[in-house]
Design a protein around this motif. Sequence first.
Motif, PDB file in Angstrom:
ATOM      1  N   GLU A   1       0.837  -1.104   0.050  1.00 52.47           N
ATOM      2  CA  GLU A   1      -0.114  -0.127  -0.133  1.00 52.47           C
ATOM      3  C   GLU A   1       0.740   1.220   0.064  1.00 52.47           C
ATOM      4  O   GLU A   1       0.602   2.290  -0.675  1.00 52.47           O
ATOM      5  N   VAL A   2       1.891   1.291   0.772  1.00 54.24           N
ATOM      6  CA  VAL A   2       2.895   2.521   0.799  1.00 54.24           C
ATOM      7  C   VAL A   2       3.635   2.696  -0.384  1.00 54.24           C
ATOM      8  O   VAL A   2       3.721   3.748  -0.828  1.00 54.24           O
ATOM      9  N   VAL A   3       3.928   1.551  -1.189  1.00 54.51           N
ATOM     10  CA  VAL A   3       4.639   1.745  -2.387  1.00 54.51           C
ATOM     11  C   VAL A   3       3.800   2.212  -3.289  1.00 54.51           C
ATOM     12  O   VAL A   3       4.236   3.037  -4.314  1.00 54.51           O
ATOM     13  N   ASN A   4       2.525   1.940  -3.440  1.00 55.12           N
ATOM     14  CA  ASN A   4       1.449   2.114  -4.248  1.00 55.12           C
ATOM     15  C   ASN A   4       1.258   3.729  -4.198  1.00 55.12           C
ATOM     16  O   ASN A   4       1.131   4.439  -5.237  1.00 55.12           O
ATOM     17  N   ASP A   5       1.220   4.232  -2.945  1.00 58.07           N
ATOM     18  CA  ASP A   5       1.191   5.538  -2.591  1.00 58.07           C
ATOM     19  C   ASP A   5       2.433   6.459  -3.320  1.00 58.07           C
ATOM     20  O   ASP A   5       1.797   7.455  -3.555  1.00 58.07           O
ATOM     21  N   SER A   6       3.577   5.857  -3.488  1.00 56.96           N
ATOM     22  CA  SER A   6       4.596   6.469  -4.182  1.00 56.96           C
ATOM     23  C   SER A   6       4.505   6.128  -5.723  1.00 56.96           C
ATOM     24  O   SER A   6       5.492   6.331  -6.362  1.00 56.96           O
ATOM     25  N   GLY A   7       3.197   5.675  -6.098  1.00 52.32           N
ATOM     26  CA  GLY A   7       3.162   5.385  -7.604  1.00 52.32           C
ATOM     27  C   GLY A   7       3.968   4.061  -8.221  1.00 52.32           C
ATOM     28  O   GLY A   7       4.141   3.932  -9.441  1.00 52.32           O
ATOM     29  N   GLY A   8       3.830   3.290  -7.147  1.00 55.93           N
ATOM     30  CA  GLY A   8       4.254   2.196  -7.910  1.00 55.93           C
ATOM     31  C   GLY A   8       5.602   1.589  -7.573  1.00 55.93           C
ATOM     32  O   GLY A   8       6.198   0.306  -7.811  1.00 55.93           O
TER      33      GLY A   8
END
Lengths: 247, 156
Positions: free
Chosen positions: B16-23
Amino acid sequence: MLAEIKNISKTFESDGNKIQVLDNINFTVEDNDFICIVGPSGCGKSTLLRIIVGLEKPTSGEVLFKGEVIAPDNPKVAMVFQNFALFPWLTVKENIELVLESKKYGEEAEKVACKYIRAVGLDGFERVYPRELSGGMKQRVGFARELAVEPVLLCMDEPFSSLDALTSQNLKDELLMLWAEVSMPPDAVIMVTHNVEEAVYMANRIIILSPRPGKIVADLKIELERPRNRKDPEFYRWVDKVYSLIV
Amino acid sequence: MIFPKATISEIIGLLEVVNDSGGIEDAARLAADFDLELDEILPSIDGAELLGFVSVTDGNIELTEDARNLLETGIRDRKKIIRDKVAGVGIIKELTSMLMESDERKISKKETLKFLQDKIATADIESYFRIIINWTRHAGLIGYNSDSEEICLISK
């Protein structure tokens, strides 16, 4: 209007000293409100939550739930605790069934427990004891147990603060997914947190309390679309704004 | 081999947090963002990689298609994706076939620990046992009864 917090003040007495923790708190809770109460530590936010659910009596003022003074055994109001508050000698399923038994679900209890166990993704853990669960799973039991009574108002006292950062992120997202499901209880949430970023991530309304005695400094409507992204500059503008009102 | 000591919740939280950074995100920056030591975040990264949810190159963590699919679905469907992924992990595959071949599809904890000890050289096999059971319970594959101290297949 779901609930009305009217002129709530609270003073504790210890060794003849009077300590005022809350000073004339007023706000209303509407359907679909996801309210986060934030403020510096010691500002009385947890006390306020305990008063709202009826666990503590205010020194003056009253809390009305659907027009009536709140009672601690009101089945339509539920509370999730920071430290999960599970019975260690009961399994996951028994912990959930227990609250249902006390609310007279009878033979339905098992069915209802299973529904909420599945909803929070705990299936497979039904017969497990709390000691065998990670913090994240323990809090899922906490959520399932309180959702199982199908409350209208769900109150949560720092529900993520004893979890590690990644688990807490996962649980916040899952809780928001459940919140987005119209068929799921509750109608409104009040959550206490000391974490501003968490409040902006979760809430559609943030109530900011001053240092002790806690007074309402601001009642903000958070106009950010969901799902929210902590890396979004707009998100950070809100975090900044809340901080500037606290400090 | 080393088995990543991260729970499924931590691994999904990482996605989820990597996704917040655009993947895609740098591991060091991720650790700094959450005020974690690199050591604290590495097991989750390793776990996500083992499950095929991220690829890691030069310290950069990038979400795979499977991770994106997982994040787009609800809690129920996530469970199915996790089930398929966990079922494909070598050591868990072996445990599952041991259970299939055993009497009443149960194995004692003692025997399980012995099997794990042979695979994972560690003085702290108990904590690996707990993590592996966390994964298999999440996946609805293998459960553990702490009263009888046995692991067993979870019937679908």
